[in-house]
Design an enzyme around this catalytic site. Structure first.
Site, PDB file in Angstrom:
ATOM      1  N   GLY A 299      48.070  56.215  57.510  1.00  0.00           N
ATOM      2  CA  GLY A 299      47.145  56.991  56.697  1.00  0.00           C
ATOM      3  C   GLY A 299      47.678  58.339  56.256  1.00  0.00           C
ATOM      4  O   GLY A 299      47.085  58.991  55.409  1.00  0.00           O
TER       5      GLY A 299
ATOM      6  N   CYS B 185      29.790  33.243  40.840  1.00  0.00           N
ATOM      7  CA  CYS B 185      30.772  33.177  39.751  1.00  0.00           C
ATOM      8  C   CYS B 185      30.388  32.047  38.791  1.00  0.00           C
ATOM      9  O   CYS B 185      30.084  30.935  39.218  1.00  0.00           O
ATOM     10  CB  CYS B 185      32.168  32.930  40.333  1.00  0.00           C
ATOM     11  SG  CYS B 185      33.408  32.541  39.084  1.00  0.00           S
TER      12      CYS B 185
ATOM     13  N   CYS C   4      33.385  29.205  39.125  1.00  0.00           N
ATOM     14  CA  CYS C   4      33.690  28.462  40.348  1.00  0.00           C
ATOM     15  C   CYS C   4      32.543  28.485  41.345  1.00  0.00           C
ATOM     16  O   CYS C   4      32.625  27.873  42.404  1.00  0.00           O
ATOM     17  CB  CYS C   4      34.971  28.983  40.995  1.00  0.00           C
ATOM     18  SG  CYS C   4      34.759  30.543  41.859  1.00  0.00           S
TER      19      CYS C   4
ATOM     20  N   CYS D 230      34.708  35.540  38.761  1.00  0.00           N
ATOM     21  CA  CYS D 230      35.620  36.063  39.773  1.00  0.00           C
ATOM     22  C   CYS D 230      36.593  37.056  39.167  1.00  0.00           C
ATOM     23  O   CYS D 230      37.213  36.782  38.147  1.00  0.00           O
ATOM     24  CB  CYS D 230      36.470  34.948  40.368  1.00  0.00           C
ATOM     25  SG  CYS D 230      35.641  33.946  41.565  1.00  0.00           S
TER      26      CYS D 230
ATOM     27  N   CYS E  86      39.733  31.988  41.926  1.00  0.00           N
ATOM     28  CA  CYS E  86      38.833  31.209  41.078  1.00  0.00           C
ATOM     29  C   CYS E  86      39.495  29.878  40.687  1.00  0.00           C
ATOM     30  O   CYS E  86      38.884  28.820  40.782  1.00  0.00           O
ATOM     31  CB  CYS E  86      38.496  32.023  39.832  1.00  0.00           C
ATOM     32  SG  CYS E  86      37.017  31.462  38.982  1.00  0.00           S
TER      33      CYS E  86
END
Lengths: 298, 260
Positions: free
Chosen positions: A38, A247, A250, A272, A278
């Site tokens: 970080g 979606c 899909c 998606c 997808c």
């Protein structure tokens, strides 16, 4: 070996574009970043043959870690076929001669702008983020000397002031992308402008996550299996974005969706954002609303 | 309201040189818990330099400043590491600037300004932070409906009161004030002084207040230090010094106050 050397000599550029000294310098920065999860490590960012804002940080990180046996996937907003993704993929095909793929599972290095793939990443995979503004405190505290001091002393109250302001103004934490996280319980980190939907995927991911900011000259990292916790209040806990519809192509319900305008009469669909996910689902027989809603054949 | 026989803050031989120029020289005093000390003098007399040295903003050329921490131990504030010093600044101490813009975040709501110190020391409950902020806005007489407004929309007097609330929210034991009423018109000044006097008495705050306004010193302080050309020339109980000044310069200061 001599044939290889001859091939190397015939190249107009060094392998993966950057010269070896530069890669060495960037690798050192990456190692330091991994050692201090970080923490933003400064590095001598180079001019790249693309403008700032197009992923020069990510490209430099990828160029420093890529080797001939790697398989590269590049996504831009989850998509493999937008301009940014296509040009960076071509860049490494040309300069590093690596195999490329759009399949998340087949890739060893995934360079990304603004998304984390829906398919969970595995050990040994590296996710390289393109970062525009690495400093999460930048718009709260303009002085770099001061933000460094705040990181050094872990004085992160100010970030909560920002979240407080959101709740006071909007009744909830309104930040939906670039959502600040604490890494390993120590450093406040900007996860790059990914939607906050993706934040939980960073938590204890088995993949190595590297972040490169070219213009701001910073590299930072989240090593595998590191705690990544989104900031929140006890009485306003962190929540991911939710979508009303699955979606349209899909039928997936647990993924991040893009809104696509279909016509000029208000027609739209939600689809998606992760194109590979997808396509894989559709190949498996899942059908969304626009494709007739069939259930997969068993 | 002196609660203890140990001083809260001791300054010994504080000298600050700006190159060859004297900021302040050889200032020593003790400040006890709950005591209000006014530092008065004309512009350039070194009172602001002294305040900066006392509040860790400016390292002295010579001398020491010791503070009794909450655990009762006297510590030299210039021997603290930076993390300890910053923690002290935002918990046990307060600093009220003359210009509220230096002490506030002008783009952040009043509630956020008051809550910042709480969040900085680890408060993570929005409801509690907001309730505390509202409570403090009430105590400094700011309309509670303004809690979500930024101080840039506030008047000078409101900004100053907000700055005071922001400093007092962590219940500090020592507050430094640099001309807190400077730049305000007299009626607003009077109201602010009244508020300050109430808060200082209620909370038992120790205060070092720098001012050129003897009326402010008279109203707020128990003791007074008169500075001139970087030196303390007279100290004593406020009423005593102002009613019966000994030094010619103090006599001049006192006699220069306009009467209406």
């Amino acid at each position: 070996m001599s044939a290889n050397a001859a091939a190397e000599a015939a190249r107009p550029y060094n392998y993966a574009y950057l010269d070896e000294q530069t890669k060495r310098m960037i690798r050192r920065a990456i190692l330091k970043a991994i050692a201090i999860p970080g923490y933003q490590v400064p590095f001598a960012s180079r001019e790249m043959p693309m403008p700032y804002g197009w992923g020069t940080g990510g490209v430099q990180v990828t160029a420093s870690i890529i080797g001939p046996s790697d398989v590269l996937k590049v996504i831009d907003q989850g998509s493999d076929d937008t301009t940014n993704a296509v040009s960076i993929r071509k860049f490494f095909e040309k300069t590093a001669g690596v195999a490329v793929t759009t399949a998340t599972t087949a890739a060893s290095i995934i360079q990304t702008r603004h998304r984390i793939p829906e398919t969970p990443l595995g050990a040994g995979q590296v996710l390289v983020y393109q970062v525009p503004i690495p400093e999460p405190l930048r718009f709260l505290e303009p002085r770099e000397t001061e933000t460094r001091k705040m990181h050094a002393l872990a004085e992160y109250g100010l970030m909560h002031v920002k979240l407080y302001e959101d709740i006071a103004k909007h009744g909830r934490i309104a930040k939906t992308y670039d959502y600040p996280v604490m890494v390993g319980g120590r450093y406040l980190m900007d996860p790059s402008p990914t939607p906050k939907f993706d934040n939980p995927k960073m938590h204890r991911s088995p993949a190595l996550q590297l972040f490169g900011a070219g213009r701001e000259k910073r590299i930072y990292a989240v090593p595998p299996h590191t705690d990544v916790v989104s900031l929140d209040f006890d009485d306003h806990p962190f929540e991911v974005n939710k979508f009303d519809k699955p979606c349209a192509l899909c039928g997936a319900t647990d993924v991040y969706l893009d809104e696509v305008i279909l016509d000029d009469r208000g027609g739209r669909m939600f689809v998606c954002s992760d194109t590979d996910n997808c396509e894989t689902r559709r190949a498996d027989g899942h059908r969304g609303e626009l494709l007739g809603n069939e259930e997969p054949r068993a | 309201m002196i609660t203890d026989d140990q001083p809260l803050l001791t300054a010994r031989g504080i000298t600050k040189m700006y190159g060859r120029h004297v900021g302040c020289t050889d200032v020593s005093f003790d400040l006890f818990a709950g005591e209000v000390l006014a530092v008065v003098g004309e512009s350039g007399s070194g009172k602001s330099t002294l305040l900066s040295v006392l509040s860790t903003r400016l390292e002295p050329t010579a001398g020491t400043v010791c503070y009794r921490m909450r655990d009762g131990e006297m510590r030299d504030i210039y021997r603290l590491n930076e993390a300890e010093r910053r923690l002290l600044m935002r918990t046990d101490w307060g600093f009220v600037h003359q210009d509220a813009r230096e002490g506030l975040r002008m783009g952040i709501s009043a509630g956020g300004n008051v809550g910042e110190r709480l969040m900085a020391i680890g408060s993570r409950h929005y409801g509690e932070i907001r309730a505390t902020a509202l409570d403090w806005l009430g105590r400094v007489e700011i309309d509670l409906a303004r809690v979500d407004d930024a101080p840039k929309t506030f008047s000078g007097g409101m900004r100053q009161r907000l700055q005071i609330a922001r400093n007092l929210v962590t219940q500090p034991r020592l507050v430094y004030m640099d001309e807190p009423t400077g730049g305000l018109d007299v009626s607003v000044q009077a109201r602010l002084l009244d508020l300050l006097r109430g808060l200082v008495a209620d909370l038992g705050l120790a205060v070092v207040i720098v001012t050129h306004d003897l009326a402010v010193a008279r109203l707020l302080s128990h003791r007074i230090m008169v500075m001139r050309a970087g030196r303390v020339i007279e100290t004593g109980l406020t009423d005593q010094v102002l009613d019966d000044p000994r030094e010619p310069y103090t006599q001049l200061l006192v006699s220069s106050v306009l009467q209406v």
